[in-house]
Design a protein around this motif. Structure first.
Motif, mmCIF file in Angstrom:
data_model
loop_
_atom_site.group_PDB
_atom_site.id
_atom_site.type_symbol
_atom_site.label_atom_id
_atom_site.label_comp_id
_atom_site.label_asym_id
_atom_site.label_seq_id
_atom_site.Cartn_x
_atom_site.Cartn_y
_atom_site.Cartn_z
ATOM 1 N N GLY A 134 0.943 -1.157 0.022
ATOM 2 C CA GLY A 134 0.027 0.274 0.196
ATOM 3 C C GLY A 134 1.054 1.454 -0.366
ATOM 4 N N GLY A 135 2.575 1.308 0.896
ATOM 5 C CA GLY A 135 2.947 2.500 0.617
ATOM 6 C C GLY A 135 3.481 2.823 -0.363
ATOM 7 N N GLU A 136 3.957 1.240 -1.118
ATOM 8 C CA GLU A 136 4.597 2.082 -2.045
ATOM 9 C C GLU A 136 3.732 2.172 -3.614
ATOM 10 O OE1 GLU A 136 8.040 -1.877 -1.237
ATOM 11 O OE2 GLU A 136 5.953 -1.722 -2.590
ATOM 12 N N GLN A 137 2.566 2.305 -3.743
ATOM 13 C CA GLN A 137 1.775 2.177 -4.550
ATOM 14 C C GLN A 137 1.440 3.749 -3.862
ATOM 15 O OE1 GLN A 137 -2.023 0.020 -4.520
ATOM 16 N NE2 GLN A 137 -1.335 -1.836 -4.540
ATOM 17 N N GLN A 138 0.952 4.085 -3.122
ATOM 18 C CA GLN A 138 0.881 5.765 -2.861
ATOM 19 C C GLN A 138 2.450 6.159 -3.171
ATOM 20 O OE1 GLN A 138 -1.021 8.386 -2.846
ATOM 21 N NE2 GLN A 138 -2.152 7.515 -0.715
ATOM 22 N N GLY A 161 -4.283 5.527 6.110
ATOM 23 C CA GLY A 161 -4.203 3.846 5.903
ATOM 24 C C GLY A 161 -2.649 3.053 6.089
ATOM 25 N N LEU A 162 -2.008 4.085 6.022
ATOM 26 C CA LEU A 162 -0.403 3.352 6.032
ATOM 27 C C LEU A 162 0.232 3.571 7.031
ATOM 28 C CD1 LEU A 162 0.656 6.098 3.235
ATOM 29 C CD2 LEU A 162 0.054 3.653 2.637
ATOM 30 N N ALA A 163 1.196 2.741 7.339
ATOM 31 C CA ALA A 163 2.037 2.223 8.585
ATOM 32 C C ALA A 163 2.582 3.696 8.913
ATOM 33 C CB ALA A 163 3.238 1.074 8.490
ATOM 34 N N PRO A 164 3.066 3.989 10.217
ATOM 35 C CA PRO A 164 3.452 4.867 10.792
ATOM 36 C C PRO A 164 4.993 4.879 10.282
ATOM 37 C CG PRO A 164 2.973 3.578 12.720
ATOM 38 C CD PRO A 164 2.623 3.111 11.330
ATOM 39 N N LEU A 165 5.267 3.986 9.839
ATOM 40 C CA LEU A 165 6.966 4.294 9.029
ATOM 41 C C LEU A 165 6.801 5.372 7.488
ATOM 42 C CD1 LEU A 165 9.661 1.515 10.441
ATOM 43 C CD2 LEU A 165 10.338 4.390 10.871
ATOM 44 N N ILE A 166 5.934 4.983 6.722
ATOM 45 C CA ILE A 166 5.612 5.096 5.567
ATOM 46 C C ILE A 166 4.879 6.332 5.553
ATOM 47 C CG2 ILE A 166 4.906 4.958 3.067
ATOM 48 C CD1 ILE A 166 6.765 2.674 3.883
ATOM 49 N N VAL A 167 4.458 6.575 7.101
ATOM 50 C CA VAL A 167 4.307 8.082 7.197
ATOM 51 C C VAL A 167 5.199 8.858 7.243
ATOM 52 C CG1 VAL A 167 2.315 9.482 8.710
ATOM 53 C CG2 VAL A 167 1.640 7.017 7.681
ATOM 54 N N GLU A 169 7.863 9.004 6.474
ATOM 55 C CA GLU A 169 8.778 8.526 5.019
ATOM 56 C C GLU A 169 7.681 9.739 3.662
ATOM 57 O OE1 GLU A 169 10.759 6.159 1.818
ATOM 58 O OE2 GLU A 169 9.948 5.240 3.383
ATOM 59 N N LEU A 170 6.516 9.772 4.230
ATOM 60 C CA LEU A 170 6.270 10.629 3.188
ATOM 61 C C LEU A 170 5.402 11.766 3.714
ATOM 62 C CD1 LEU A 170 3.135 7.704 1.959
ATOM 63 C CD2 LEU A 170 4.926 8.783 0.479
ATOM 64 N N LEU A 171 5.636 12.319 4.990
ATOM 65 C CA LEU A 171 5.323 13.861 5.372
ATOM 66 C C LEU A 171 7.062 14.318 5.137
ATOM 67 C CD1 LEU A 171 4.267 13.221 8.947
ATOM 68 C CD2 LEU A 171 2.617 14.043 6.837
ATOM 69 N N SER A 172 8.127 13.668 5.258
ATOM 70 C CA SER A 172 9.262 14.352 5.203
ATOM 71 C C SER A 172 9.724 14.236 2.970
ATOM 72 C CB SER A 172 10.540 13.135 5.356
ATOM 73 O OG SER A 172 11.307 13.718 5.318
ATOM 74 N N ILE A 173 9.009 13.526 2.398
ATOM 75 C CA ILE A 173 8.505 14.472 1.100
ATOM 76 C C ILE A 173 8.132 14.995 0.708
ATOM 77 C CG2 ILE A 173 8.304 12.914 -1.033
ATOM 78 C CD1 ILE A 173 9.408 10.265 -0.088
ATOM 79 N N ILE A 174 6.863 14.914 1.034
ATOM 80 C CA ILE A 174 5.730 16.272 1.491
ATOM 81 C C ILE A 174 5.860 17.380 1.550
ATOM 82 C CG2 ILE A 174 3.808 17.184 1.900
ATOM 83 C CD1 ILE A 174 2.538 14.441 2.118
ATOM 84 N N GLN A 175 6.990 17.567 2.287
ATOM 85 C CA GLN A 175 7.257 18.773 3.514
ATOM 86 C C GLN A 175 8.616 18.971 2.420
ATOM 87 O OE1 GLN A 175 9.423 18.333 6.451
ATOM 88 N NE2 GLN A 175 9.493 20.393 6.836
ATOM 89 N N GLN A 176 9.347 18.768 1.081
ATOM 90 C CA GLN A 176 10.122 18.165 0.976
ATOM 91 C C GLN A 176 9.700 18.483 -0.366
ATOM 92 O OE1 GLN A 176 13.165 15.584 -0.079
ATOM 93 N NE2 GLN A 176 14.169 16.653 -1.825
ATOM 94 N N LEU A 177 8.559 18.473 -1.520
ATOM 95 C CA LEU A 177 8.026 19.099 -2.287
ATOM 96 C C LEU A 177 7.320 20.739 -1.894
ATOM 97 C CD1 LEU A 177 5.904 15.763 -3.304
ATOM 98 C CD2 LEU A 177 7.719 16.935 -4.553
ATOM 99 N N THR A 178 6.453 21.123 -0.512
ATOM 100 C CA THR A 178 6.078 22.024 -0.580
ATOM 101 C C THR A 178 7.816 23.081 -0.658
ATOM 102 O OG1 THR A 178 6.294 21.653 1.852
ATOM 103 C CG2 THR A 178 3.963 21.247 0.591
ATOM 104 N N GLU A 179 8.562 23.218 -0.117
ATOM 105 C CA GLU A 179 9.755 23.946 0.450
ATOM 106 C C GLU A 179 10.035 24.501 -0.720
ATOM 107 O OE1 GLU A 179 11.197 21.882 3.901
ATOM 108 O OE2 GLU A 179 9.878 22.669 5.034
ATOM 109 N N GLU A 180 10.557 23.116 -1.562
ATOM 110 C CA GLU A 180 11.825 23.715 -2.373
ATOM 111 C C GLU A 180 11.081 23.233 -3.824
ATOM 112 O OE1 GLU A 180 14.589 20.560 -1.002
ATOM 113 O OE2 GLU A 180 14.559 20.636 0.833
ATOM 114 N N SER A 181 10.041 22.429 -4.079
ATOM 115 C CA SER A 181 9.996 21.999 -5.323
ATOM 116 C C SER A 181 9.751 23.216 -6.450
ATOM 117 C CB SER A 181 8.808 21.429 -5.711
ATOM 118 O OG SER A 181 7.539 21.788 -5.224
#
Length: 235
Positions: A134-138, A161-167, A169-181
């Motif tokens: 599920g995390g990889e699909q997201q 519906g994602l496991a805490p570790l995946i959450v 990881e995705l939060l970190s990526i979303i932060q990178q997108l909002t701040e740097e992209s």
């Protein structure tokens, strides 16, 4: 920053049912917004209206200087709207790489950059979509949206519906997108305190109407106000 998305007194819904009433919003290029509210308050409907999947009824809906209500749904991605729906909607019988390249447009994001951001996708480039967790699909759904090189990325509950570790990881990526992209992002999520720190603005919907639009930080700092609109979902 130039204006990217402008909504004024937007009404929308499905068939005869009205879900959004009098919603107004301005989002500039490269800006980020948390779209908040309890279940059923119109968050997904707002994203669906922008993409043409819900019924626009009245009001101003302008994107990149164009009247979005007059743009066919299939053409909105080409205009610069990228959407990651709750259902993810990846192609189960295509490989990871095929999922990414089937929608690709020229720009900053390509397969190499997406795989650098999501190393798991790089490791599974030849796996079919239905062979992913599920995390990889997201991650794949988000990567596929980036391959459109959008001006505005719409994320509908990407952590659900994602496991805490995946959450995390995705939060970190979303932060990178909002701040740097340099790309604008609208983020729908039930857990307000997880996403408010990642965005500059917030819009709270209550029964299809906007009850708050402004900076994210004051809303994050006012627990009583946040809880009054979101209840236990904000924790």
């Amino acid at each position: 920053m130039a204006e990217l998305l402008y909504l004024d007194k937007l009404w929308a819904g499905y068939g005869e049912a009205v879900v959004l009433e009098d919603v107004s919003l301005t989002l500039n290029e490269g800006d980020s917004l948390s779209l908040l509210g309890r279940n059923g308050m119109g968050k997904t409907t707002l994203l669906s209206t922008l993409m043409g999947a819900a019924d626009y009824k009245s009001g101003v809906m302008r994107f990149a200087g164009q009247d979005l209500s007059k743009v066919a749904p299939f053409a909105r991605a080409h205009l610069g709207l990228g959407w990651v729906p709750q259902e993810r909607d990846i192609f189960p019988s295509l490989t990871v790489e095929e999922n990414l390249t089937v929608v690709a447009t020229k720009g900053h994001w390509d397969v190499a950059k997406v795989c650098a951001m999501f190393p798991r996708l790089g490791e599974r480039r030849l796996n079919m979509g239905n062979q992913l967790s599920g995390g990889e699909q997201q991650m794949l759904a988000l990567g596929r949206a980036l391959m459109l090189n959008p001006k505005l990325l719409l994320l509908d509950e990407p952590l659900e519906g994602l496991a805490p570790l995946i959450v995390q990881e995705l939060l970190s990526i979303i932060q990178q997108l909002t701040e740097e992209s340099g790309m604008a992002v609208i983020l729908v999520e039930q857990h307000a305190r997880q996403i408010l720190p990642l965005t500059r603005q917030a819009l709270v919907l209550e029964r299809g109407k906007g009850v708050y639009q402004g900076p994210s930080q004051p809303l994050l700092d006012d627990s009583a106000l946040l809880d009054s609109w979101l209840g236990v979902s904000s924790h």
